[in-house]
Scaffold this motif. Structure first.
Motif, PDB file in Angstrom:
ATOM      1  N   PRO A   1      50.111  41.299 -53.220  1.00 25.73           N
ATOM      2  CA  PRO A   1      49.193  41.025 -52.114  1.00 25.73           C
ATOM      3  C   PRO A   1      49.817  40.081 -51.097  1.00 25.73           C
ATOM      4  O   PRO A   1      50.593  39.187 -51.461  1.00 25.73           O
ATOM      5  CB  PRO A   1      47.989  40.374 -52.801  1.00 25.73           C
ATOM      6  CG  PRO A   1      48.432  39.987 -54.157  1.00 25.73           C
ATOM      7  CD  PRO A   1      49.628  40.810 -54.499  1.00 25.73           C
ATOM      8  N   GLY A   2      49.470  40.291 -49.834  1.00 21.04           N
ATOM      9  CA  GLY A   2      49.937  39.405 -48.777  1.00 21.04           C
ATOM     10  C   GLY A   2      49.172  38.092 -48.812  1.00 21.04           C
ATOM     11  O   GLY A   2      48.191  37.932 -49.553  1.00 21.04           O
TER      12      GLY A   2
ATOM     13  N   SER B 208      43.443  54.296 -48.158  1.00 17.28           N
ATOM     14  CA  SER B 208      43.359  53.020 -48.868  1.00 17.28           C
ATOM     15  C   SER B 208      42.620  53.269 -50.183  1.00 17.28           C
ATOM     16  O   SER B 208      41.845  54.233 -50.313  1.00 17.28           O
ATOM     17  CB  SER B 208      42.619  51.974 -48.036  1.00 17.28           C
ATOM     18  OG  SER B 208      41.244  52.287 -47.947  1.00 17.28           O
TER      19      SER B 208
ATOM     20  N   ARG C  41      42.913  42.531 -56.787  1.00 16.07           N
ATOM     21  CA  ARG C  41      43.345  43.019 -55.476  1.00 16.07           C
ATOM     22  C   ARG C  41      42.103  43.349 -54.664  1.00 16.07           C
ATOM     23  O   ARG C  41      41.036  43.611 -55.215  1.00 16.07           O
ATOM     24  CB  ARG C  41      44.196  44.304 -55.598  1.00 16.07           C
ATOM     25  CG  ARG C  41      45.564  44.138 -56.194  1.00 16.07           C
ATOM     26  CD  ARG C  41      46.495  43.223 -55.416  1.00 16.07           C
ATOM     27  NE  ARG C  41      46.732  43.630 -54.044  1.00 16.07           N
ATOM     28  CZ  ARG C  41      47.752  44.375 -53.630  1.00 16.07           C
ATOM     29  NH1 ARG C  41      48.638  44.805 -54.498  1.00 16.07           N
ATOM     30  NH2 ARG C  41      47.876  44.679 -52.353  1.00 16.07           N
TER      31      ARG C  41
ATOM     32  N   THR D  12      47.415  50.725 -50.076  1.00 18.02           N
ATOM     33  CA  THR D  12      47.592  52.059 -49.502  1.00 18.02           C
ATOM     34  C   THR D  12      48.191  52.967 -50.561  1.00 18.02           C
ATOM     35  O   THR D  12      49.224  52.653 -51.154  1.00 18.02           O
ATOM     36  CB  THR D  12      48.506  52.008 -48.264  1.00 18.02           C
ATOM     37  OG1 THR D  12      47.930  51.113 -47.309  1.00 18.02           O
ATOM     38  CG2 THR D  12      48.675  53.388 -47.650  1.00 18.02           C
TER      39      THR D  12
ATOM     40  N   GLY E 114      37.075  47.363 -44.487  1.00 20.33           N
ATOM     41  CA  GLY E 114      38.519  47.391 -44.720  1.00 20.33           C
ATOM     42  C   GLY E 114      39.311  46.404 -43.898  1.00 20.33           C
ATOM     43  O   GLY E 114      40.523  46.531 -43.779  1.00 20.33           O
TER      44      GLY E 114
ATOM     45  N   CYS F 186      39.760  43.224 -44.564  1.00 21.73           N
ATOM     46  CA  CYS F 186      40.202  42.103 -45.405  1.00 21.73           C
ATOM     47  C   CYS F 186      39.474  40.826 -45.002  1.00 21.73           C
ATOM     48  O   CYS F 186      40.064  39.764 -44.871  1.00 21.73           O
ATOM     49  CB  CYS F 186      41.724  41.921 -45.313  1.00 21.73           C
ATOM     50  SG  CYS F 186      42.424  40.856 -46.613  1.00 21.73           S
TER      51      CYS F 186
ATOM     52  N   SER G 145      40.785  46.258 -52.574  1.00 22.53           N
ATOM     53  CA  SER G 145      41.151  47.673 -52.508  1.00 22.53           C
ATOM     54  C   SER G 145      41.447  48.133 -51.087  1.00 22.53           C
ATOM     55  O   SER G 145      42.171  49.104 -50.894  1.00 22.53           O
ATOM     56  CB  SER G 145      40.080  48.540 -53.170  1.00 22.53           C
ATOM     57  OG  SER G 145      38.833  48.411 -52.533  1.00 22.53           O
ATOM     58  N   CYS G 146      40.938  47.413 -50.087  1.00 16.67           N
ATOM     59  CA  CYS G 146      41.229  47.791 -48.696  1.00 16.67           C
ATOM     60  C   CYS G 146      42.681  47.536 -48.329  1.00 16.67           C
ATOM     61  O   CYS G 146      43.175  48.079 -47.343  1.00 16.67           O
ATOM     62  CB  CYS G 146      40.297  47.057 -47.725  1.00 16.67           C
ATOM     63  SG  CYS G 146      40.558  45.272 -47.594  1.00 16.67           S
ATOM     64  N   GLN G 147      43.370  46.739 -49.124  1.00 15.93           N
ATOM     65  CA  GLN G 147      44.751  46.368 -48.809  1.00 15.93           C
ATOM     66  C   GLN G 147      45.787  47.160 -49.609  1.00 15.93           C
ATOM     67  O   GLN G 147      46.978  46.929 -49.482  1.00 15.93           O
ATOM     68  CB  GLN G 147      44.949  44.869 -49.047  1.00 15.93           C
ATOM     69  CG  GLN G 147      44.075  44.003 -48.158  1.00 15.93           C
ATOM     70  CD  GLN G 147      44.347  44.255 -46.690  1.00 15.93           C
ATOM     71  OE1 GLN G 147      45.444  44.012 -46.196  1.00 15.93           O
ATOM     72  NE2 GLN G 147      43.352  44.782 -45.973  1.00 15.93           N
TER      73      GLN G 147
ATOM     74  N   HIS H 204      47.123  36.646 -46.626  1.00 16.91           N
ATOM     75  CA  HIS H 204      45.719  36.713 -46.233  1.00 16.91           C
ATOM     76  C   HIS H 204      44.870  37.320 -47.352  1.00 16.91           C
ATOM     77  O   HIS H 204      43.780  36.821 -47.656  1.00 16.91           O
ATOM     78  CB  HIS H 204      45.559  37.506 -44.931  1.00 16.91           C
ATOM     79  CG  HIS H 204      44.161  37.543 -44.418  1.00 16.91           C
ATOM     80  ND1 HIS H 204      43.495  36.418 -43.991  1.00 16.91           N
ATOM     81  CD2 HIS H 204      43.287  38.567 -44.290  1.00 16.91           C
ATOM     82  CE1 HIS H 204      42.267  36.751 -43.619  1.00 16.91           C
ATOM     83  NE2 HIS H 204      42.121  38.060 -43.790  1.00 16.91           N
ATOM     84  N   GLU H 205      45.370  38.389 -47.962  1.00 12.76           N
ATOM     85  CA  GLU H 205      44.643  38.993 -49.082  1.00 12.76           C
ATOM     86  C   GLU H 205      44.504  37.992 -50.221  1.00 12.76           C
ATOM     87  O   GLU H 205      43.429  37.851 -50.808  1.00 12.76           O
ATOM     88  CB  GLU H 205      45.347  40.261 -49.577  1.00 12.76           C
ATOM     89  CG  GLU H 205      44.638  40.903 -50.750  1.00 12.76           C
ATOM     90  CD  GLU H 205      45.353  42.113 -51.320  1.00 12.76           C
ATOM     91  OE1 GLU H 205      44.830  42.684 -52.296  1.00 12.76           O
ATOM     92  OE2 GLU H 205      46.432  42.495 -50.812  1.00 12.76           O
TER      93      GLU H 205
END
Length: 106
Positions: free
Chosen positions: A64-65, A23, A83, A89, A42, A44, A85-87, A67-68
């Motif tokens: 981004p999804g 990630s 963003r 990859t 990580g 989120c 950063s944990c989301q 939830h993000e």
């Protein structure tokens, strides 16, 4: 290896190396980027890994999804290039990725 360039708000760029599948948050933490706090590790769930994707890279990353996006609304100074950063990859296509860091995470 993937090179990621982190640009602190008031400092010089810092280049870190990461592997495909890492990630962006892990790359930052492993590279000693102090601005990426990553309190939730990580999941989120906290927003302390918030960053800004350089405009030249936004279209090269998945959006981004939901939830993000909800979590981004809770960070300090959210922007269209924000963003968590944990989301993100990393893949071999992200070599040279440029990330701008916020002044604060809390």
């Amino acid at each position: 290896m993937i090179r990621v360039i982190f640009i602190p708000a008031e400092d010089q760029p810092i280049e870190v190396k990461a592997s495909p599948g890492d990630s962006l948050m892990a790359a930052a933490v492993n590279g000693g980027i102090a601005e990426i706090i990553a309190e939730c590790g990580g999941a989120c769930a906290c927003g302390t890994c918030h960053c800004y994707i350089d405009e030249s890279w936004i279209a090269k990353l998945p959006a981004p999804g939901a939830h993000e996006q909800d979590m981004i609304e809770c960070v300090i100074d959210p922007r269209t290039e924000s963003r968590l950063s944990c989301q993100v990859t990393l893949t071999e296509h992200h070599d040279g990725l440029i990330i701008h860091l916020p002044r604060a995470q809390h």
